[in-house]
Scaffold this active site. Structure first.
Site, PDB file in Angstrom:
ATOM      1  N   ASP A  78      -9.357  -8.651   0.769  1.00  0.00           N
ATOM      2  CA  ASP A  78      -9.336  -7.471   1.661  1.00  0.00           C
ATOM      3  C   ASP A  78      -9.221  -5.911   1.104  1.00  0.00           C
ATOM      4  O   ASP A  78      -8.212  -5.947   0.462  1.00  0.00           O
ATOM      5  CB  ASP A  78      -8.307  -7.986   2.704  1.00  0.00           C
ATOM      6  CG  ASP A  78      -8.241  -6.893   3.788  1.00  0.00           C
ATOM      7  OD1 ASP A  78      -9.174  -6.305   4.213  1.00  0.00           O
ATOM      8  OD2 ASP A  78      -7.208  -6.882   4.557  1.00  0.00           O
ATOM      9  N   MET A 118      -0.904  -2.718  11.992  1.00  0.00           N
ATOM     10  CA  MET A 118       0.119  -1.670  11.248  1.00  0.00           C
ATOM     11  C   MET A 118       1.099  -1.144  11.982  1.00  0.00           C
ATOM     12  O   MET A 118       0.943  -0.809  13.374  1.00  0.00           O
ATOM     13  CB  MET A 118      -0.916  -0.584  10.686  1.00  0.00           C
ATOM     14  CG  MET A 118      -2.059  -1.479   9.736  1.00  0.00           C
ATOM     15  SD  MET A 118      -3.009   0.081   9.089  1.00  0.00           S
ATOM     16  CE  MET A 118      -4.311  -0.907   8.364  1.00  0.00           C
ATOM     17  N   MET A 126       0.715  -6.187   8.958  1.00  0.00           N
ATOM     18  CA  MET A 126       1.100  -5.310   7.783  1.00  0.00           C
ATOM     19  C   MET A 126       2.316  -4.499   8.537  1.00  0.00           C
ATOM     20  O   MET A 126       2.258  -3.248   8.643  1.00  0.00           O
ATOM     21  CB  MET A 126       0.207  -4.357   7.670  1.00  0.00           C
ATOM     22  CG  MET A 126      -1.031  -4.881   6.521  1.00  0.00           C
ATOM     23  SD  MET A 126      -2.483  -3.984   6.410  1.00  0.00           S
ATOM     24  CE  MET A 126      -3.332  -4.681   8.163  1.00  0.00           C
ATOM     25  N   ASP A 182      -6.199  -6.278  12.051  1.00  0.00           N
ATOM     26  CA  ASP A 182      -4.989  -5.419  11.117  1.00  0.00           C
ATOM     27  C   ASP A 182      -4.080  -4.737  12.049  1.00  0.00           C
ATOM     28  O   ASP A 182      -4.419  -3.979  13.041  1.00  0.00           O
ATOM     29  CB  ASP A 182      -5.797  -4.390  10.272  1.00  0.00           C
ATOM     30  CG  ASP A 182      -6.732  -4.788   9.182  1.00  0.00           C
ATOM     31  OD1 ASP A 182      -6.119  -5.523   8.418  1.00  0.00           O
ATOM     32  OD2 ASP A 182      -7.986  -4.493   9.050  1.00  0.00           O
ATOM     33  N   HIS A 225     -11.263 -10.202  11.702  1.00  0.00           N
ATOM     34  CA  HIS A 225      -9.981  -9.764  10.820  1.00  0.00           C
ATOM     35  C   HIS A 225      -9.284  -8.804  11.616  1.00  0.00           C
ATOM     36  O   HIS A 225      -9.841  -7.550  11.954  1.00  0.00           O
ATOM     37  CB  HIS A 225     -10.306  -9.374   9.325  1.00  0.00           C
ATOM     38  CG  HIS A 225      -9.059  -9.151   8.774  1.00  0.00           C
ATOM     39  ND1 HIS A 225      -8.616  -9.822   7.789  1.00  0.00           N
ATOM     40  CD2 HIS A 225      -8.630  -7.999   8.555  1.00  0.00           C
ATOM     41  CE1 HIS A 225      -7.602  -9.496   7.006  1.00  0.00           C
ATOM     42  NE2 HIS A 225      -7.601  -8.160   7.373  1.00  0.00           N
ATOM     43  N   HIS A 242      -3.551 -10.079  10.665  1.00  0.00           N
ATOM     44  CA  HIS A 242      -2.978  -9.532   9.240  1.00  0.00           C
ATOM     45  C   HIS A 242      -1.993  -8.658   9.423  1.00  0.00           C
ATOM     46  O   HIS A 242      -2.053  -7.489   9.865  1.00  0.00           O
ATOM     47  CB  HIS A 242      -4.105  -8.880   8.478  1.00  0.00           C
ATOM     48  CG  HIS A 242      -3.731  -8.158   7.274  1.00  0.00           C
ATOM     49  ND1 HIS A 242      -4.522  -7.287   6.689  1.00  0.00           N
ATOM     50  CD2 HIS A 242      -2.580  -8.353   6.440  1.00  0.00           C
ATOM     51  CE1 HIS A 242      -3.778  -7.015   5.374  1.00  0.00           C
ATOM     52  NE2 HIS A 242      -2.595  -7.619   5.320  1.00  0.00           N
ATOM     53  N   MET A 297      -4.802  -8.549  -1.584  1.00  0.00           N
ATOM     54  CA  MET A 297      -5.027  -7.318  -1.130  1.00  0.00           C
ATOM     55  C   MET A 297      -5.875  -6.602  -2.373  1.00  0.00           C
ATOM     56  O   MET A 297      -5.303  -6.588  -3.370  1.00  0.00           O
ATOM     57  CB  MET A 297      -4.097  -6.418  -0.749  1.00  0.00           C
ATOM     58  CG  MET A 297      -3.283  -6.836   0.625  1.00  0.00           C
ATOM     59  SD  MET A 297      -4.440  -6.732   2.223  1.00  0.00           S
ATOM     60  CE  MET A 297      -4.944  -5.037   1.998  1.00  0.00           C
ATOM     61  N   SER A 346     -13.418  -6.798   9.525  1.00  0.00           N
ATOM     62  CA  SER A 346     -12.221  -6.023  10.105  1.00  0.00           C
ATOM     63  C   SER A 346     -12.538  -5.043  10.932  1.00  0.00           C
ATOM     64  O   SER A 346     -13.257  -4.223  10.947  1.00  0.00           O
ATOM     65  CB  SER A 346     -11.584  -5.391   8.848  1.00  0.00           C
ATOM     66  OG  SER A 346     -10.682  -4.470   9.203  1.00  0.00           O
TER      67      SER A 346
HETATM   68  C1  DX5 Z   1      -6.543  -2.325   4.575  1.00  0.00           C
HETATM   69  C2  DX5 Z   1      -6.829  -3.335   5.716  1.00  0.00           C
HETATM   70  C3  DX5 Z   1      -8.153  -4.075   5.574  1.00  0.00           C
HETATM   71  C4  DX5 Z   1      -9.360  -2.887   5.886  1.00  0.00           C
HETATM   72  C5  DX5 Z   1     -10.503  -3.095   4.989  1.00  0.00           C
HETATM   73  O1  DX5 Z   1      -5.032  -2.006   4.942  1.00  0.00           O
HETATM   74  O2  DX5 Z   1      -5.748  -4.591   5.783  1.00  0.00           O
HETATM   75  O3  DX5 Z   1      -8.460  -4.863   6.354  1.00  0.00           O
HETATM   76  O4  DX5 Z   1      -9.532  -2.868   7.273  1.00  0.00           O
HETATM   77  O5  DX5 Z   1     -11.218  -2.154   5.274  1.00  0.00           O
HETATM   78  P1  DX5 Z   1     -12.386  -2.078   4.339  1.00  0.00           P
HETATM   79  O6  DX5 Z   1     -13.385  -3.041   4.100  1.00  0.00           O
HETATM   80  O7  DX5 Z   1     -13.118  -0.674   4.654  1.00  0.00           O
HETATM   81  O8  DX5 Z   1     -11.683  -1.532   2.770  1.00  0.00           O
HETATM   82 ZN    ZN Z   2      -6.676  -6.398   6.625  1.00  0.00          ZN
END
Ligand code: DX5
Ligand code: ZN
Length: 218
Positions: free
Chosen positions: A175, A37, A68, A35, A33, A66, A137, A8
């Protein structure tokens, strides 16, 4: 197929994002990956399609996007066009999950559905036959570097059980909070793709840590 490892980039150094991605690619990760947001579905903001498009040019690894975000339907096409290979939406954010999955596939992409720690897996039932991926998650989404929530391991086991009973083939990704010290718990629970952010990018020697993680998950 062995268990795959995804980095990620949320925990990468964004001032050197290209170099960071090249480093984990060279070290042998299987997925990037990404993310996304929106400050509404989760209390944090990250990047948009323009950044995804620019990093698409520097690696041939598949991108697992991903989302979110609320109203994910509005952003499926922009992230597909930007170079996402898997587009994953949250079950909690979709009004018509079956339609969203169909729309992702119509763009020639793999469709994923993510589920938060507090959401019951019965919400996924209708999606199972049509998805390529379920993303469990193991933390509440929004931030890297959190501790994983133990009961999410049972969720992986139960989703795997449901998949096998139904004779389906979707991948199970997990994740949040996964590091070299606990990665074996997630592979034993039945995950097919394991995401790590700070567990890779906050370590000194990416190559050594990735090699060790891959040797544990087999
Ligand atoms: C959290 C994200 C994850 C995050 C994981 O909201 O969706 O992908 O980057 O990070 P670590 O591995 O540090 O928990
Ligand atoms: Zn993620």
């Amino acid at each position: 197929m062995g268990i795959k490892l995804a980095s990620s980039i949320l925990s990468a150094d964004f001032s050197r994002l290209g170099e960071e991605i090249r480093a984990v690619e060279k070290a042998g990760v299987d997925f990037i990956h990404v993310d996304i947001m929106d400050g509404h579905f989760v209390p944090n903001l990250t990047i948009g399609p323009a950044v995804v498009k620019s990093i698409r040019k520097i690696t041939s690894l598949p991108f697992n996007v991903h989302l979110m975000i609320n109203n994910p339907d509005e952003f499926i096409k922009p992230f597909a066009d930007a170079g996402g290979d898997y587009i994953t939406v949250h079950v909690e954010a979709c009004k018509d999950l079956s339609k969203t999955i169909k729309d992702i596939k119509a763009l020639g992409k793999k469709a994923g559905v993510a589920i938060n720690p507090g959401t019951d897996i019965s919400k996924l039932k209708q999606a199972y036959p049509n998805v390529d991926l379920i993303l469990v998650m193991s933390v509440n989404p929004g931030f890297g570097g959190q501790e994983y929530i133990p009961h999410t391991l049972d969720k992986i086991k139960n989703i795997k059980k449901a998949r096998d009973t139904l004779g389906l083939k979707f991948a199970i990704e997990v994740d949040g909070g996964i590091k070299v010290e606990n990665i074996d718990k997630f592979s034993s629970a039945g995950a097919d793709i394991i995401v790590s952010g700070s567990g890779i990018f906050h370590q000194k020697d990416y190559a050594a840590i990735i090699k060790k993680m891959k040797s544990i998950i087999g």
